[in-house]
Enzyme design. Structure first.
Site, PDB file in Angstrom:
ATOM      1  N   SER A   1      24.549-105.045 -33.579  1.00 51.90           N
ATOM      2  CA  SER A   1      24.919-104.777 -32.202  1.00 51.90           C
ATOM      3  C   SER A   1      24.942-103.267 -32.015  1.00 51.90           C
ATOM      4  O   SER A   1      24.900-102.507 -32.983  1.00 51.90           O
ATOM      5  CB  SER A   1      26.287-105.382 -31.883  1.00 51.90           C
ATOM      6  OG  SER A   1      26.250-106.794 -32.005  1.00 51.90           O
TER       7      SER A   1
ATOM      8  N   HIS B   1      22.347-106.915 -21.485  1.00 50.72           N
ATOM      9  CA  HIS B   1      23.696-107.268 -21.956  1.00 50.72           C
ATOM     10  C   HIS B   1      23.667-107.835 -23.366  1.00 50.72           C
ATOM     11  O   HIS B   1      24.703-108.201 -23.904  1.00 50.72           O
ATOM     12  CB  HIS B   1      24.362-108.250 -20.996  1.00 50.72           C
ATOM     13  CG  HIS B   1      23.938-109.683 -21.150  1.00 50.72           C
ATOM     14  ND1 HIS B   1      22.621-110.072 -21.230  1.00 50.72           N
ATOM     15  CD2 HIS B   1      24.673-110.830 -21.230  1.00 50.72           C
ATOM     16  CE1 HIS B   1      22.566-111.391 -21.349  1.00 50.72           C
ATOM     17  NE2 HIS B   1      23.781-111.882 -21.356  1.00 50.72           N
TER      18      HIS B   1
END
Length: 386
Positions: free
Chosen positions: A295, A312
């Protein structure tokens, strides 16, 4: 951007190649571009995939109308991150921490058996009929993870620190608000014989329902934040129980399903972000991969063409049903186990959240270099999935 489609009423700007967008999602983008109140252009992020009415990973700016389905049913869904002062963590400690989190944070359809402290609930502002109707139930939902792609993840950052990241939304209260006003929009559009796709029904600014939806949507955005904050508190408590000296800092919160009044191209417009993160210049954000990939903590570049937005997450490459049908359980478990990740893939039914059901996060990030600058890369250590 990678491509621009100019065949519709307004352009569609893509941060991935046109052939990389599944046909259904592209059809939905064309529907957006032909709405009579759509402003300037439609922005499609590199994680885009088919949604309900509007693609996930899309930005729609409007003048004079709000579209409930362009916000989505999980109003305020988003992520928050928190840095610990730990630079390493033993696997045994991590397992104990995850066990405590599972005991204190309900997942899936589970709620708290008793109502949570009302101080966690957002302040009520304006007329909120559906919020009032759902309020007592929501007291049992605040601090719960939900299902699907929602997660609690412990990560090791490229900055040397252990991080916590949580992804969740507004639970049933947001779902109920979204459906209520989408149904009203459909009824009113049909009665006025307005020619818009039924899944993109809208509420005009001069309607009595506009302020009602706006108030309730914003309450749900705040509720989703409160939900993540309470789960973060329970996660912090789990850390403190096992590692008493731990400290926390650098809290970041970012919703990715919401509408907001903003100024773009010199005009005030309603910006709908559905599965998209605001990325103003210097603004912190989070872009998660899958539970088997990195991430990213990023800072926005304030790109005007994306309405100051970015993706997102990685975005799905196949539907949940297709993932359960086509992916190999043993292979998906191996991908995670080989990296030493304490993961949530145990049964064939869990394959809808397997790493291979998502796009290549590195490619997604490469496609949005003009939108964000990576600050910290986060490697998953342990994951709880909804």
């Amino acid at each position: 951007m990678k491509a621009v489609i100019t065949t519709e009423k307004i352009p569609i700007k893509l941060w991935l190649e046109e052939e990389q967008v599944e046909e259904g999602a592209l059809d939905q983008a064309r529907d957006l571009a032909n709405l009579p109140f759509a402003f300037k252009h439609i922005a499609i992020m590199p994680d885009t995939h088919l949604g309900y009415g509007m693609p996930i990973g899309a930005i729609l700016a409007t003048k004079g109308a709000v579209v409930p389905n362009a916000v989505g049913v999980d109003i305020g869904c988003g992520m928050c991150s928190l840095r610990t002062n730990l630079t390493d963590i033993e696997t045994a400690d991590l397992k104990e921490i995850m066990s405590i989190i599972r005991e204190t944070v309900p997942v899936g359809f589970n709620h708290h058996e008793s109502p949570q402290d009302e101080s966690w609930m957002p302040e009520k502002k304006g007329n909120l009929p559906i919020v009032e109707q759902e309020y007592k139930s929501a007291l049992h939902q605040v601090g719960t993870l939900g299902g699907g792609n929602h997660f609690i993840e412990i990560q090791k950052g490229s900055d040397g620190y252990i991080w916590i990241m949580i992804h969740s939304g507004s639970r049933n209260i947001g779902f109920t608000v979204a459906n209520h006003y989408n149904n009203i929009a459909k009824e009113k559009n049909k009665a006025l014989e307005l020619r818009v796709p039924k899944d993109l029904a809208f509420i005009p600014e001069d309607s009595e329902y506009f302020d009602l939806y706006w108030n309730e949507m914003n309450y749900c955005v705040e509720f989703a934040l409160a939900n993540r904050k309470l789960m973060m508190e329970r996660t912090k408590s789990a850390f403190k129980e096992i590692i008493p000296e731990v400290e926390f800092s650098h809290f970041i919160n970012k919703p990715h399903n919401f509408a907001a009044l903003e100024e773009h191209f010199g005009e005030e417009v309603i910006v709908h972000r559905k599965g998209a993160t605001r990325a103003r210049k210097g603004e912190w954000g989070m872009i998660p991969g899958s539970q088997g990939t990195q991430s990213f903590l990023v800072k926005g570049k304030g790109n005007v063409n994306s309405f100051e937005s970015c993706s997102h997450g990685a975005g799905r490459v196949m539907s949940r049903a297709a993932a359960r049908r086509n992916l190999d359980l043993k292979e998906e478990r191996k991908i995670l186990t080989d990296q030493g990740i304490l993961h949530a893939i145990r049964h064939k039914g869990d394959l809808d959240e397997a790493p291979s059901s998502y796009k290549d996060i590195d490619e997604v990030m490469a496609n949005q270099e003009a939108l964000v600058e990576v600050q910290i890369k986060l490697q998953p250590l342990a994951v709880i999935k909804g």
